[in-house]
Design a protein around this motif. Structure first.
Motif, PDB file in Angstrom:
ATOM      1  N   THR A  50     -22.179  -8.795   3.287  1.00 46.35           N
ATOM      2  CA  THR A  50     -23.272  -7.995   2.753  1.00 46.35           C
ATOM      3  C   THR A  50     -22.881  -7.505   1.365  1.00 46.35           C
ATOM      4  OG1 THR A  50     -23.815  -7.267   4.978  1.00 46.35           O
ATOM      5  CG2 THR A  50     -24.760  -6.002   3.179  1.00 46.35           C
ATOM      6  N   VAL A  51     -23.825  -7.534   0.434  1.00 46.29           N
ATOM      7  CA  VAL A  51     -23.591  -7.009  -0.907  1.00 46.29           C
ATOM      8  C   VAL A  51     -24.464  -5.776  -1.092  1.00 46.29           C
ATOM      9  CG1 VAL A  51     -23.710  -7.474  -3.381  1.00 46.29           C
ATOM     10  CG2 VAL A  51     -23.047  -9.292  -1.810  1.00 46.29           C
ATOM     11  N   PHE A  52     -23.824  -4.635  -1.379  1.00 44.98           N
ATOM     12  CA  PHE A  52     -24.509  -3.379  -1.668  1.00 44.98           C
ATOM     13  C   PHE A  52     -24.441  -3.132  -3.171  1.00 44.98           C
ATOM     14  CE2 PHE A  52     -22.851  -2.766   2.656  1.00 44.98           C
ATOM     15  CZ  PHE A  52     -23.995  -2.365   3.317  1.00 44.98           C
ATOM     16  N   ARG A  53     -25.546  -2.706  -3.768  1.00 42.19           N
ATOM     17  CA  ARG A  53     -25.568  -2.347  -5.196  1.00 42.19           C
ATOM     18  C   ARG A  53     -25.736  -0.839  -5.308  1.00 42.19           C
ATOM     19  NH1 ARG A  53     -28.973  -6.037  -8.878  1.00 42.19           N
ATOM     20  NH2 ARG A  53     -27.081  -7.231  -8.610  1.00 42.19           N
ATOM     21  N   ILE A  54     -24.825  -0.206  -6.055  1.00 47.91           N
ATOM     22  CA  ILE A  54     -24.863   1.241  -6.254  1.00 47.91           C
ATOM     23  C   ILE A  54     -24.731   1.551  -7.736  1.00 47.91           C
ATOM     24  CG2 ILE A  54     -23.854   1.710  -3.983  1.00 47.91           C
ATOM     25  CD1 ILE A  54     -21.227   2.402  -5.436  1.00 47.91           C
ATOM     26  N   ARG A  55     -25.005   2.795  -8.099  1.00 50.14           N
ATOM     27  CA  ARG A  55     -24.750   3.238  -9.464  1.00 50.14           C
ATOM     28  C   ARG A  55     -23.247   3.265  -9.695  1.00 50.14           C
ATOM     29  NH1 ARG A  55     -29.372   4.672 -11.721  1.00 50.14           N
ATOM     30  NH2 ARG A  55     -31.027   5.501 -10.426  1.00 50.14           N
ATOM     31  N   ARG A 114     -13.803   1.454   2.694  1.00 47.24           N
ATOM     32  CA  ARG A 114     -14.805   0.791   3.529  1.00 47.24           C
ATOM     33  C   ARG A 114     -16.148   1.497   3.354  1.00 47.24           C
ATOM     34  NH1 ARG A 114     -13.913   2.178   9.966  1.00 47.24           N
ATOM     35  NH2 ARG A 114     -14.689   4.310   9.863  1.00 47.24           N
ATOM     36  N   ILE A 115     -17.209   0.784   3.737  1.00 45.64           N
ATOM     37  CA  ILE A 115     -18.579   1.276   3.634  1.00 45.64           C
ATOM     38  C   ILE A 115     -19.115   1.456   5.049  1.00 45.64           C
ATOM     39  CG2 ILE A 115     -20.903   0.749   2.779  1.00 45.64           C
ATOM     40  CD1 ILE A 115     -18.817   1.052   0.550  1.00 45.64           C
ATOM     41  N   THR A 116     -19.835   2.557   5.281  1.00 45.91           N
ATOM     42  CA  THR A 116     -20.521   2.758   6.547  1.00 45.91           C
ATOM     43  C   THR A 116     -22.015   2.798   6.262  1.00 45.91           C
ATOM     44  OG1 THR A 116     -18.668   4.032   7.397  1.00 45.91           O
ATOM     45  CG2 THR A 116     -20.743   4.238   8.563  1.00 45.91           C
ATOM     46  N   TYR A 117     -22.757   1.927   6.964  1.00 44.54           N
ATOM     47  CA  TYR A 117     -24.203   1.851   6.793  1.00 44.54           C
ATOM     48  C   TYR A 117     -24.838   1.590   8.155  1.00 44.54           C
ATOM     49  CZ  TYR A 117     -28.742  -0.212   5.856  1.00 44.54           C
ATOM     50  OH  TYR A 117     -30.083  -0.500   5.883  1.00 44.54           O
ATOM     51  N   ALA A 118     -25.802   2.383   8.524  1.00 45.17           N
ATOM     52  CA  ALA A 118     -26.559   2.240   9.771  1.00 45.17           C
ATOM     53  C   ALA A 118     -25.644   2.178  10.992  1.00 45.17           C
ATOM     54  CB  ALA A 118     -27.459   0.997   9.703  1.00 45.17           C
ATOM     55  N   GLY A 119     -24.603   2.991  10.987  1.00 47.49           N
ATOM     56  CA  GLY A 119     -23.701   3.061  12.121  1.00 47.49           C
ATOM     57  C   GLY A 119     -22.676   1.949  12.204  1.00 47.49           C
ATOM     58  N   ARG A 120     -22.643   1.062  11.214  1.00 45.24           N
ATOM     59  CA  ARG A 120     -21.678  -0.050  11.187  1.00 45.24           C
ATOM     60  C   ARG A 120     -20.714   0.137  10.041  1.00 45.24           C
ATOM     61  NH1 ARG A 120     -24.363  -5.672  11.130  1.00 45.24           N
ATOM     62  NH2 ARG A 120     -22.203  -6.246  11.412  1.00 45.24           N
ATOM     63  N   ALA A 121     -19.479  -0.276  10.250  1.00 45.31           N
ATOM     64  CA  ALA A 121     -18.456  -0.206   9.206  1.00 45.31           C
ATOM     65  C   ALA A 121     -18.302  -1.576   8.558  1.00 45.31           C
ATOM     66  CB  ALA A 121     -17.133   0.253   9.789  1.00 45.31           C
ATOM     67  N   PHE A 122     -18.150  -1.586   7.236  1.00 49.35           N
ATOM     68  CA  PHE A 122     -17.974  -2.809   6.460  1.00 49.35           C
ATOM     69  C   PHE A 122     -16.704  -2.678   5.626  1.00 49.35           C
ATOM     70  CE2 PHE A 122     -22.461  -2.455   7.255  1.00 49.35           C
ATOM     71  CZ  PHE A 122     -22.897  -3.754   7.481  1.00 49.35           C
ATOM     72  N   ASP A 123     -15.817  -3.680   5.700  1.00 50.59           N
ATOM     73  CA  ASP A 123     -14.611  -3.703   4.875  1.00 50.59           C
ATOM     74  C   ASP A 123     -14.979  -4.174   3.481  1.00 50.59           C
ATOM     75  OD1 ASP A 123     -12.959  -2.906   6.989  1.00 50.59           O
ATOM     76  OD2 ASP A 123     -12.717  -4.981   7.664  1.00 50.59           O
ATOM     77  N   LEU A 124     -14.512  -3.472   2.481  1.00 49.63           N
ATOM     78  CA  LEU A 124     -14.801  -3.794   1.087  1.00 49.63           C
ATOM     79  C   LEU A 124     -13.890  -4.935   0.638  1.00 49.63           C
ATOM     80  CD1 LEU A 124     -16.573  -2.866  -1.259  1.00 49.63           C
ATOM     81  CD2 LEU A 124     -14.836  -1.208  -1.826  1.00 49.63           C
ATOM     82  N   LYS A 125     -14.473  -6.028   0.177  1.00 43.83           N
ATOM     83  CA  LYS A 125     -13.709  -7.200  -0.241  1.00 43.83           C
ATOM     84  C   LYS A 125     -13.663  -7.369  -1.759  1.00 43.83           C
ATOM     85  CE  LYS A 125     -12.701  -8.628   3.829  1.00 43.83           C
ATOM     86  NZ  LYS A 125     -11.330  -8.488   4.303  1.00 43.83           N
ATOM     87  N   GLU A 126     -14.711  -6.921  -2.462  1.00 43.91           N
ATOM     88  CA  GLU A 126     -14.774  -7.112  -3.916  1.00 43.91           C
ATOM     89  C   GLU A 126     -15.656  -6.040  -4.539  1.00 43.91           C
ATOM     90  OE1 GLU A 126     -16.119 -10.564  -7.118  1.00 43.91           O
ATOM     91  OE2 GLU A 126     -16.698 -10.753  -5.026  1.00 43.91           O
ATOM     92  N   VAL A 127     -15.207  -5.532  -5.694  1.00 52.27           N
ATOM     93  CA  VAL A 127     -15.992  -4.568  -6.464  1.00 52.27           C
ATOM     94  C   VAL A 127     -16.277  -5.223  -7.807  1.00 52.27           C
ATOM     95  CG1 VAL A 127     -16.043  -2.281  -7.506  1.00 52.27           C
ATOM     96  CG2 VAL A 127     -14.853  -2.616  -5.342  1.00 52.27           C
ATOM     97  N   LYS A 128     -17.559  -5.460  -8.110  1.00 49.92           N
ATOM     98  CA  LYS A 128     -17.954  -6.145  -9.335  1.00 49.92           C
ATOM     99  C   LYS A 128     -18.776  -5.189 -10.191  1.00 49.92           C
ATOM    100  CE  LYS A 128     -20.678 -10.055 -10.892  1.00 49.92           C
ATOM    101  NZ  LYS A 128     -21.577 -11.113 -10.460  1.00 49.92           N
ATOM    102  N   GLU A 129     -18.339  -4.981 -11.440  1.00 51.95           N
ATOM    103  CA  GLU A 129     -19.041  -4.078 -12.351  1.00 51.95           C
ATOM    104  C   GLU A 129     -20.245  -4.778 -12.965  1.00 51.95           C
ATOM    105  OE1 GLU A 129     -18.108  -1.402 -16.330  1.00 51.95           O
ATOM    106  OE2 GLU A 129     -16.475  -2.142 -15.110  1.00 51.95           O
ATOM    107  N   LEU A 130     -21.354  -4.061 -13.058  1.00 50.49           N
ATOM    108  CA  LEU A 130     -22.583  -4.589 -13.654  1.00 50.49           C
ATOM    109  C   LEU A 130     -22.771  -3.977 -15.031  1.00 50.49           C
ATOM    110  CD1 LEU A 130     -24.928  -4.193 -10.569  1.00 50.49           C
ATOM    111  CD2 LEU A 130     -23.740  -6.252 -11.308  1.00 50.49           C
ATOM    112  N   GLY A 131     -22.941  -4.820 -16.030  1.00 50.97           N
ATOM    113  CA  GLY A 131     -23.181  -4.327 -17.382  1.00 50.97           C
ATOM    114  C   GLY A 131     -22.050  -3.446 -17.869  1.00 50.97           C
ATOM    115  N   ARG A 132     -22.399  -2.482 -18.682  1.00 56.90           N
ATOM    116  CA  ARG A 132     -21.414  -1.529 -19.193  1.00 56.90           C
ATOM    117  C   ARG A 132     -21.485  -0.248 -18.386  1.00 56.90           C
ATOM    118  NH1 ARG A 132     -21.216  -2.058 -25.728  1.00 56.90           N
ATOM    119  NH2 ARG A 132     -20.477  -4.194 -25.728  1.00 56.90           N
ATOM    120  N   ARG A 133     -20.849  -0.286 -17.218  1.00 57.23           N
ATOM    121  CA  ARG A 133     -20.793   0.864 -16.322  1.00 57.23           C
ATOM    122  C   ARG A 133     -22.177   1.300 -15.844  1.00 57.23           C
ATOM    123  NH1 ARG A 133     -15.636   3.751 -16.915  1.00 57.23           N
ATOM    124  NH2 ARG A 133     -16.751   5.566 -16.133  1.00 57.23           N
ATOM    125  N   GLU A 134     -23.079   0.338 -15.670  1.00 53.55           N
ATOM    126  CA  GLU A 134     -24.417   0.644 -15.155  1.00 53.55           C
ATOM    127  C   GLU A 134     -24.419   0.738 -13.642  1.00 53.55           C
ATOM    128  OE1 GLU A 134     -27.307  -2.104 -16.597  1.00 53.55           O
ATOM    129  OE2 GLU A 134     -26.596  -1.946 -18.656  1.00 53.55           O
TER     130      GLU A 134
END
Length: 104
Positions: free
Chosen positions: A59-64, A74-94
């Motif tokens: 799953t890919v989550f997009r945040i500010r 890790r990320i928790t969403y809707a009662g499920r835990a997700f292990d973070l595999k990659e953090v990709k920056e969008l634009g210039r810190r957008e």
């Protein structure tokens, strides 16, 4: 990044020592932030492992943009835990795309 597309709420958690209700320090996950997110992609990938075939839900989550995120978090969403595999920056810190895999 449009605010209207950030329609989900996720929690970002970090492993460490947390204090339980009785004041005893234990190892666990502490919430470091609760943020609004957009689900970009959900896929199920199958790959061959030694005993057979496993299915992995990515799953890919997009945040500010937020400083200090690590792949050990890790990320928790809707009662499920997700292990973070990659953090990709969008634009210039957008924003950030967080690629996660559902924990078992």
């Amino acid at each position: 990044m449009r605010a209207g597309k950030l329609d989900k709420t996720i929690s970002i958690e970090r492993a460490g020592t947390v204090v339980d209700d009785y004041g005893t320090p234990t190892e666990g996950w502490a919430t470091i932030a609760t943020v609004r997110a957009q689900i970009i992609q959900q896929t199920t990938q199958e790959f061959l492992a030694a005993p057979g075939t496993n299915a992995e839900t990515a799953t890919v989550f997009r945040i500010r943009h937020r400083d200090g995120l690590q792949v050990a978090d890790r990320i928790t969403y809707a009662g499920r835990a997700f292990d973070l595999k990659e953090v990709k920056e969008l634009g210039r810190r957008e924003g950030l795309d967080l690629r996660c895999v559902a924990s078992e």
